[in-house]
Design a protein around this motif. Structure first.
Motif, PDB file in Angstrom:
ATOM      1  N   MET A   1       0.837  -1.177   0.000  1.00 32.17           N
ATOM      2  CA  MET A   1       0.000   0.000   0.000  1.00 32.17           C
ATOM      3  C   MET A   1       0.882   1.239   0.000  1.00 32.17           C
ATOM      4  SD  MET A   1      -3.145  -1.060   2.523  1.00 32.17           S
ATOM      5  CE  MET A   1      -3.966   0.448   2.326  1.00 32.17           C
ATOM      6  N   PHE A   2       0.345   2.304  -0.568  1.00 37.03           N
ATOM      7  CA  PHE A   2       1.066   3.559  -0.531  1.00 37.03           C
ATOM      8  C   PHE A   2       0.095   4.680  -0.181  1.00 37.03           C
ATOM      9  CE2 PHE A   2      -0.203   2.891  -4.927  1.00 37.03           C
ATOM     10  CZ  PHE A   2      -0.721   4.118  -5.311  1.00 37.03           C
ATOM     11  N   GLU A   3       0.658   5.754   0.369  1.00 35.20           N
ATOM     12  CA  GLU A   3      -0.154   6.892   0.801  1.00 35.20           C
ATOM     13  C   GLU A   3      -0.537   7.764  -0.386  1.00 35.20           C
ATOM     14  OE1 GLU A   3       1.748   9.132   3.873  1.00 35.20           O
ATOM     15  OE2 GLU A   3       1.656   7.479   5.299  1.00 35.20           O
ATOM     16  N   VAL A   4      -1.761   8.286  -0.333  1.00 35.85           N
ATOM     17  CA  VAL A   4      -2.273   9.210  -1.335  1.00 35.85           C
ATOM     18  C   VAL A   4      -2.709  10.470  -0.598  1.00 35.85           C
ATOM     19  CG1 VAL A   4      -4.031   9.598  -3.087  1.00 35.85           C
ATOM     20  CG2 VAL A   4      -3.097   7.300  -2.764  1.00 35.85           C
ATOM     21  N   GLU A   5      -2.081  11.584  -0.918  1.00 38.49           N
ATOM     22  CA  GLU A   5      -2.417  12.861  -0.279  1.00 38.49           C
ATOM     23  C   GLU A   5      -3.482  13.586  -1.102  1.00 38.49           C
ATOM     24  OE1 GLU A   5      -1.219  13.973   2.631  1.00 38.49           O
ATOM     25  OE2 GLU A   5       0.096  12.242   2.876  1.00 38.49           O
ATOM     26  N   THR A   6      -4.565  14.020  -0.447  1.00 37.42           N
ATOM     27  CA  THR A   6      -5.619  14.785  -1.117  1.00 37.42           C
ATOM     28  C   THR A   6      -5.976  15.986  -0.239  1.00 37.42           C
ATOM     29  OG1 THR A   6      -7.518  13.727  -0.055  1.00 37.42           O
ATOM     30  CG2 THR A   6      -6.584  12.611  -1.981  1.00 37.42           C
ATOM     31  N   ASP A   7      -6.859  16.827  -0.736  1.00 39.39           N
ATOM     32  CA  ASP A   7      -7.349  17.955   0.064  1.00 39.39           C
ATOM     33  C   ASP A   7      -8.137  17.470   1.276  1.00 39.39           C
ATOM     34  OD1 ASP A   7      -6.219  19.685  -1.757  1.00 39.39           O
ATOM     35  OD2 ASP A   7      -8.094  20.006  -2.859  1.00 39.39           O
ATOM     36  N   ALA A  14      -4.327   0.384  -2.229  1.00 37.47           N
ATOM     37  CA  ALA A  14      -3.902  -1.014  -2.162  1.00 37.47           C
ATOM     38  C   ALA A  14      -3.442  -1.473  -3.543  1.00 37.47           C
ATOM     39  CB  ALA A  14      -5.049  -1.883  -1.667  1.00 37.47           C
ATOM     40  N   GLU A  15      -2.163  -1.697  -3.687  1.00 39.40           N
ATOM     41  CA  GLU A  15      -1.608  -2.107  -4.976  1.00 39.40           C
ATOM     42  C   GLU A  15      -2.026  -3.524  -5.365  1.00 39.40           C
ATOM     43  OE1 GLU A  15       2.550   0.054  -5.455  1.00 39.40           O
ATOM     44  OE2 GLU A  15       2.297  -0.824  -3.465  1.00 39.40           O
ATOM     45  N   ASP A  16      -2.530  -4.307  -4.420  1.00 45.06           N
ATOM     46  CA  ASP A  16      -2.943  -5.670  -4.709  1.00 45.06           C
ATOM     47  C   ASP A  16      -4.454  -5.816  -4.879  1.00 45.06           C
ATOM     48  OD1 ASP A  16      -3.468  -5.109  -2.040  1.00 45.06           O
ATOM     49  OD2 ASP A  16      -2.903  -7.102  -1.334  1.00 45.06           O
ATOM     50  N   GLU A  17      -5.192  -4.695  -4.917  1.00 45.28           N
ATOM     51  CA  GLU A  17      -6.632  -4.716  -5.145  1.00 45.28           C
ATOM     52  C   GLU A  17      -6.967  -3.667  -6.190  1.00 45.28           C
ATOM     53  OE1 GLU A  17      -9.421  -4.894  -1.721  1.00 45.28           O
ATOM     54  OE2 GLU A  17      -7.574  -4.558  -0.587  1.00 45.28           O
ATOM     55  N   GLY A  21      -8.555  -0.450 -16.160  1.00 45.51           N
ATOM     56  CA  GLY A  21      -9.210   0.594 -16.938  1.00 45.51           C
ATOM     57  C   GLY A  21      -8.611   0.629 -18.330  1.00 45.51           C
ATOM     58  N   ASP A  22      -9.180   1.443 -19.215  1.00 48.19           N
ATOM     59  CA  ASP A  22      -8.666   1.466 -20.582  1.00 48.19           C
ATOM     60  C   ASP A  22      -7.356   2.242 -20.714  1.00 48.19           C
ATOM     61  OD1 ASP A  22      -9.797   3.987 -20.255  1.00 48.19           O
ATOM     62  OD2 ASP A  22     -10.750   4.024 -22.214  1.00 48.19           O
ATOM     63  N   GLU A  23      -7.020   3.098 -19.752  1.00 42.97           N
ATOM     64  CA  GLU A  23      -5.766   3.853 -19.809  1.00 42.97           C
ATOM     65  C   GLU A  23      -4.840   3.556 -18.629  1.00 42.97           C
ATOM     66  OE1 GLU A  23      -6.323   8.024 -20.635  1.00 42.97           O
ATOM     67  OE2 GLU A  23      -8.174   7.574 -21.716  1.00 42.97           O
ATOM     68  N   GLY A  24      -5.327   2.823 -17.642  1.00 39.25           N
ATOM     69  CA  GLY A  24      -4.539   2.473 -16.465  1.00 39.25           C
ATOM     70  C   GLY A  24      -5.440   1.830 -15.426  1.00 39.25           C
ATOM     71  N   ALA A  25      -4.849   1.195 -14.462  1.00 42.55           N
ATOM     72  CA  ALA A  25      -5.624   0.494 -13.436  1.00 42.55           C
ATOM     73  C   ALA A  25      -6.273   1.463 -12.451  1.00 42.55           C
ATOM     74  CB  ALA A  25      -4.714  -0.459 -12.670  1.00 42.55           C
ATOM     75  N   PHE A  26      -7.361   1.004 -11.845  1.00 43.44           N
ATOM     76  CA  PHE A  26      -7.996   1.692 -10.720  1.00 43.44           C
ATOM     77  C   PHE A  26      -7.708   0.854  -9.481  1.00 43.44           C
ATOM     78  CE2 PHE A  26     -10.694   3.167 -14.225  1.00 43.44           C
ATOM     79  CZ  PHE A  26     -10.766   4.519 -13.951  1.00 43.44           C
ATOM     80  N   LEU A  27      -7.059   1.443  -8.487  1.00 35.78           N
ATOM     81  CA  LEU A  27      -6.742   0.742  -7.251  1.00 35.78           C
ATOM     82  C   LEU A  27      -7.737   1.131  -6.167  1.00 35.78           C
ATOM     83  CD1 LEU A  27      -2.867   1.260  -7.157  1.00 35.78           C
ATOM     84  CD2 LEU A  27      -4.152  -0.642  -8.175  1.00 35.78           C
ATOM     85  N   VAL A  28      -8.051   0.177  -5.289  1.00 34.03           N
ATOM     86  CA  VAL A  28      -8.948   0.456  -4.163  1.00 34.03           C
ATOM     87  C   VAL A  28      -8.222   1.359  -3.173  1.00 34.03           C
ATOM     88  CG1 VAL A  28     -10.246  -0.553  -2.254  1.00 34.03           C
ATOM     89  CG2 VAL A  28     -10.129  -1.745  -4.442  1.00 34.03           C
ATOM     90  N   VAL A  29      -8.930   2.370  -2.670  1.00 32.15           N
ATOM     91  CA  VAL A  29      -8.368   3.315  -1.705  1.00 32.15           C
ATOM     92  C   VAL A  29      -9.113   3.183  -0.389  1.00 32.15           C
ATOM     93  CG1 VAL A  29      -7.994   5.756  -1.186  1.00 32.15           C
ATOM     94  CG2 VAL A  29      -7.689   4.923  -3.504  1.00 32.15           C
ATOM     95  N   TYR A  30      -8.349   3.154   0.710  1.00 29.53           N
ATOM     96  CA  TYR A  30      -8.902   3.032   2.057  1.00 29.53           C
ATOM     97  C   TYR A  30      -8.586   4.274   2.879  1.00 29.53           C
ATOM     98  CZ  TYR A  30      -9.580  -1.895   1.000  1.00 29.53           C
ATOM     99  OH  TYR A  30      -9.987  -3.065   0.428  1.00 29.53           O
ATOM    100  N   ARG A  31      -9.404   4.523   3.889  1.00 26.47           N
ATOM    101  CA  ARG A  31      -9.178   5.662   4.794  1.00 26.47           C
ATOM    102  C   ARG A  31      -8.013   5.409   5.744  1.00 26.47           C
ATOM    103  NH1 ARG A  31     -12.756   9.710   4.790  1.00 26.47           N
ATOM    104  NH2 ARG A  31     -14.741   9.366   3.743  1.00 26.47           N
ATOM    105  N   THR A  32      -7.792   4.147   6.111  1.00 27.14           N
ATOM    106  CA  THR A  32      -6.718   3.791   7.043  1.00 27.14           C
ATOM    107  C   THR A  32      -5.919   2.617   6.479  1.00 27.14           C
ATOM    108  OG1 THR A  32      -8.164   2.282   8.247  1.00 27.14           O
ATOM    109  CG2 THR A  32      -8.040   4.554   9.056  1.00 27.14           C
TER     110      THR A  32
END
Length: 78
Positions: A1-7, A14-17, A21-32
């Motif tokens: 997993m890696f951190e994603v900074e947003t507003d 989660a790199e394993d979930e 997509g047609d231009e790149g993968a969509f990874l599941v994002v968790y709050r914790t």
């Protein structure tokens, strides 16, 4: 997993979930990092969490347009 900074704060992708997509993968994002509360999707094409998903399972990135087709297709909606 890696951190994603947003507003809205820091989230964890989660790199394993994910879904393809047609231009790149969509990874599941968790709050914790313990993966208890799901937040949404991370677009690997433009590194954004600004995505939308409908009831059919379609995912669309609102930033770059990366697109995942729905799980099921209903021809009545065409």
């Amino acid at each position: 997993m890696f951190e994603v900074e947003t507003d809205d704060g820091t989230f964890y992708a989660a790199e394993d979930e994910g879904e393809r997509g047609d231009e790149g993968a969509f990874l599941v994002v968790y709050r914790t990092p313990d993966r208890e509360t799901r937040y949404g999707w991370y677009c690997t094409n433009c590194e954004s969490v600004d995505n939308a998903m409908d009831a059919m399972g379609t995912i669309v990135c609102n930033v770059c347009g990366n697109y995942r087709k729905p799980d099921e297709w209903d021809a009545a909606h065409e």
